[in-house]
Design an enzyme around this catalytic site. Structure first.
Site, mmCIF file in Angstrom:
data_model
loop_
_atom_site.group_PDB
_atom_site.id
_atom_site.type_symbol
_atom_site.label_atom_id
_atom_site.label_comp_id
_atom_site.label_asym_id
_atom_site.label_seq_id
_atom_site.Cartn_x
_atom_site.Cartn_y
_atom_site.Cartn_z
ATOM 1 N N LYS A 174 66.416 6.194 27.526
ATOM 2 C CA LYS A 174 66.332 7.579 28.016
ATOM 3 C C LYS A 174 67.490 8.398 27.449
ATOM 4 O O LYS A 174 68.627 7.921 27.416
ATOM 5 C CB LYS A 174 66.387 7.547 29.548
ATOM 6 C CG LYS A 174 66.182 8.885 30.237
ATOM 7 C CD LYS A 174 66.173 8.682 31.749
ATOM 8 C CE LYS A 174 66.019 9.974 32.520
ATOM 9 N NZ LYS A 174 66.012 9.742 33.990
ATOM 10 N N SER A 180 62.135 11.743 36.495
ATOM 11 C CA SER A 180 62.541 12.335 35.236
ATOM 12 C C SER A 180 62.438 11.384 34.035
ATOM 13 O O SER A 180 62.433 11.842 32.902
ATOM 14 C CB SER A 180 63.980 12.831 35.345
ATOM 15 O OG SER A 180 64.860 11.733 35.559
ATOM 16 N N SER A 217 63.458 8.531 39.883
ATOM 17 C CA SER A 217 63.167 8.869 38.478
ATOM 18 C C SER A 217 62.785 7.698 37.590
ATOM 19 O O SER A 217 62.356 7.907 36.457
ATOM 20 C CB SER A 217 64.360 9.594 37.857
ATOM 21 O OG SER A 217 64.373 10.938 38.265
#
Lengths: 498, 96
Positions: free
Chosen positions: A78, A153, A177
């Protein structure tokens, strides 16, 4: 199809010389080439460096050197974790040009384990969001239905797994997330105990809640990746001085008569009937495996979202004060045109005008909203009423977990109240978006480990997630249970038609 | 009683947060914050008078590091991301 195999299976093939690290990394880039113009999971790809790293792993293997736990496996990270000299944007215009001068601890650990980083995945700006629509660059699409969000997210981190682009992925979880996108995309994601994985080099959102965690298509692969990520780090003072385990070993060990608590409040309001049905069926499977199901009550769980959406924005407003346009990040010397909203700006010093212009042009709407909410809740006259009140309720929420874990070994329930929604559906209503995190924020507030794994599909063919939570530092128990569930079910083997 | 979130209060908060917001965004955020704060009012249903605030999930206190020098960034590395610099220093607007 190369994506049919798990990371653990590929490791065996690598060890037996049936496939090379270079072939695996090439296969990853071919899959990305074939699918990512539609899915858009990646913000940055690093094909040249990845091939060089893969070649070096292959050479070291040929020389008979001892290799790390992930040697030769492609992985995605990420884009909120610092990689030395490479883009680390956090999905924000603020950091579009930022190149960190150091590696995050988890990146160092991945490199030492021989993992091959193929690229950085898309996310909601600064990890604030539940749909990846808040990325300043572009939204990621759900591989199961391209008209729907992948969750967030860590939307790119989940989508790249569902799309079969890579076998392993690293996400971060502040209020759900990792788990919510894992549920939306039909993959497995674990938020470890707070302090289990180092946050050094993780760009901060809400420091008392943020945690890095592993994602993959099977619980066994998630366990393998956690074995590499977990461990004490002196560079993160909130890192727990608790020895890490070989999480991927002994996953088949009998669990005995495990007591599984079913959280009553999570079935009460707003849960979609198809999710309720799938989760009930999953609980039946756990019972057939020998677990004893016990209903438990978490009386403060209906207050978790309210507490979370004060604590997290307060911490965010403080953390994001560092973006001043001076040391790194976007700098704008020009203010917005004068208007009623900007009175006083002529009085401010030029320094303050540069701060304001840089921050206003660097941050997107949701980030501004949370900075404003947090600044308000910490401001003179309101701090006790909002921030401190939320911290008191946070203790009550942790006490709910302590009480529940006196009676049961694991908590089980749905990961999300609904399955993947359509683009734009919740964008206009921030509160509706926040309620996505209804079942996930409790684990962050209390600090316990929590995992989401696939347990069915709804009437539209969209994946459903089962959430399992365990006491502090009992990740192994979660992974054993999830792995043994996956030995009896095949939800995790279904693939979207892309 | 919910706090009344009016544009003047939003402008004040924006000032504290060093954000510049146009009128449209002021209105938008006033209504968003009002909705969110109305939702969090539910915390008032709980009697928390005798509950200590909990800022952190783990009971870690006073984590000390040995006071030994280690490697640090070279000047050029530290300056590499600066939007404005003169080769030796960060350039910032005059403060005085």
């Amino acid at each position: 199809m190369w994506q049919e195999r798990s990371a653990i299976e590929w490791l065996r093939w690598l060890a037996e010389g049936r496939v090379s690290a270079v072939e695996l990394v090439d296969a990853a880039f071919q899959a990305i080439e074939r699918t990512d113009s539609r899915v858009r999971a990646f913000l940055h790809l690093r094909p040249e460096q990845a091939r060089v790293e893969a070649r070096s792993i292959d050479e070291r293997r040929r020389r008979g050197e001892e290799l790390g736990l992930l040697a030769g496996l492609p992985i995605a990270v990420k884009d909120v974790l610092c990689v030395r000299g490479e883009p680390t944007t956090c999905g924000s215009r603020m950091l579009a040009e930022f190149r960190p001068p150091y590696d995050a601890t988890v990146i160092e650990r991945l490199r030492a384990a021989g993992a091959v980083l193929v690229g950085k995945t898309n996310l909601d700006e600064f990890a604030m969001g539940s749909s990846t629509e808040n990325s300043a660059f572009f939204p990621t699409r759900n591989p199961w239905d391209l008209s729907r969000v992948p969750g967030g997210s860590s939307g790119g981190a989940a989508a790249c797994l569902a799309a079969g682009q890579v076998p392993l992925s690293v996400g971060t979880d502040t209020g759900g997330s990792i788990r919510q996108p894992a549920a939306f995309c039909g993959v497995v994601g674990l938020k470890p105990t707070y302090g289990r994985v180092s946050r050094y080099g993780l760009v901060a959102y809400a420091s008392s809640l943020d945690q890095v965690g592993p994602m993959a298509r099977t619980a066994e692969d998630v366990a393998l990746l956690l074995s590499v990520l977990a461990g004490h780090d002196p560079r993160d003072s909130t890192s727990a001085p608790v020895a890490a385990e070989a999480y991927h070993q002994g996953l088949d060990a009998p669990l005995g008569r495990l007591r599984i608590g079913v959280i009553r409040e999570h079935f009460e309001s707003g849960l979609s009937p198809s999710i309720a049905g799938a989760v009930r069926q999953a609980l039946d499977v756990l019972a057939q495996m020998g677990a004893e199901l016990v209903e438990v009550t978490m009386p403060h769980s209906p207050y978790a979202i309210a507490a979370y959406y004060l604590v997290a924005p307060c911490e965010a407003s403080s953390n994001l004060a560092r973006y001043d346009g001076m040391h790194y990040g976007l700098r704008c010397d020009e203010s917005l045109p004068a208007g009623d909203g900007n009175e006083g700006r002529q009085d401010a010093s030029r320094l303050v005008r540069v701060y304001r212009a840089s921050r206003s042009q660097g941050f997107g709407l949701e980030v501004k909203r949370r900075i404003m909410l947090g600044t308000f809740a910490l401001s003179a006259g309101y701090q006790d009423r909002y921030y401190v009140k939320a911290l008191r309720v946070r203790r009550l929420i942790r006490a709910d977990y302590e009480r529940a874990f006196e009676r049961v070994d694991v908590l089980a329930g749905p990961t999300t109240p609904s399955t993947a929604f359509r683009f734009g559906e919740k964008l206009a209503d921030p509160l509706a978006m926040y309620l996505e995190d209804l079942f996930t924020v409790g684990a962050n507030l209390a600090g316990v480990p929590a995992l989401s794994l696939p347990c069915g599909f709804d009437e539209n063919g969209l994946p459903i997630g089962l959430q399992l939570q365990a006491p502090w530092f009992r990740e192994k128990r979660l992974l054993q249970l999830a792995h043994q569930f996956q030995q009896r079910t095949d939800w995790h083997k279904r693939r979207p038609a892309l | 009683m919910p706090v009344e979130i009016n544009p003047a209060l939003v402008r004040h908060i924006a000032e504290l947060a060093r954000l510049e917001l146009d009128d449209q965004l002021i209105q938008r955020l006033a209504s968003d914050l009002a909705e969110i704060l109305a939702y969090v009012e539910r915390l008032d249903e709980l009697d928390t008078e005798s509950v200590q605030p909990m800022a952190h999930a783990l009971d870690l206190t006073d984590v000390f590091a040995d006071d030994v020098p280690g490697p640090c960034l070279e000047r050029q590395e530290a300056l590499a991301n600066a939007p404005k610099k003169d080769g030796e220093f960060f350039l910032v607007p005059a403060v005085l």
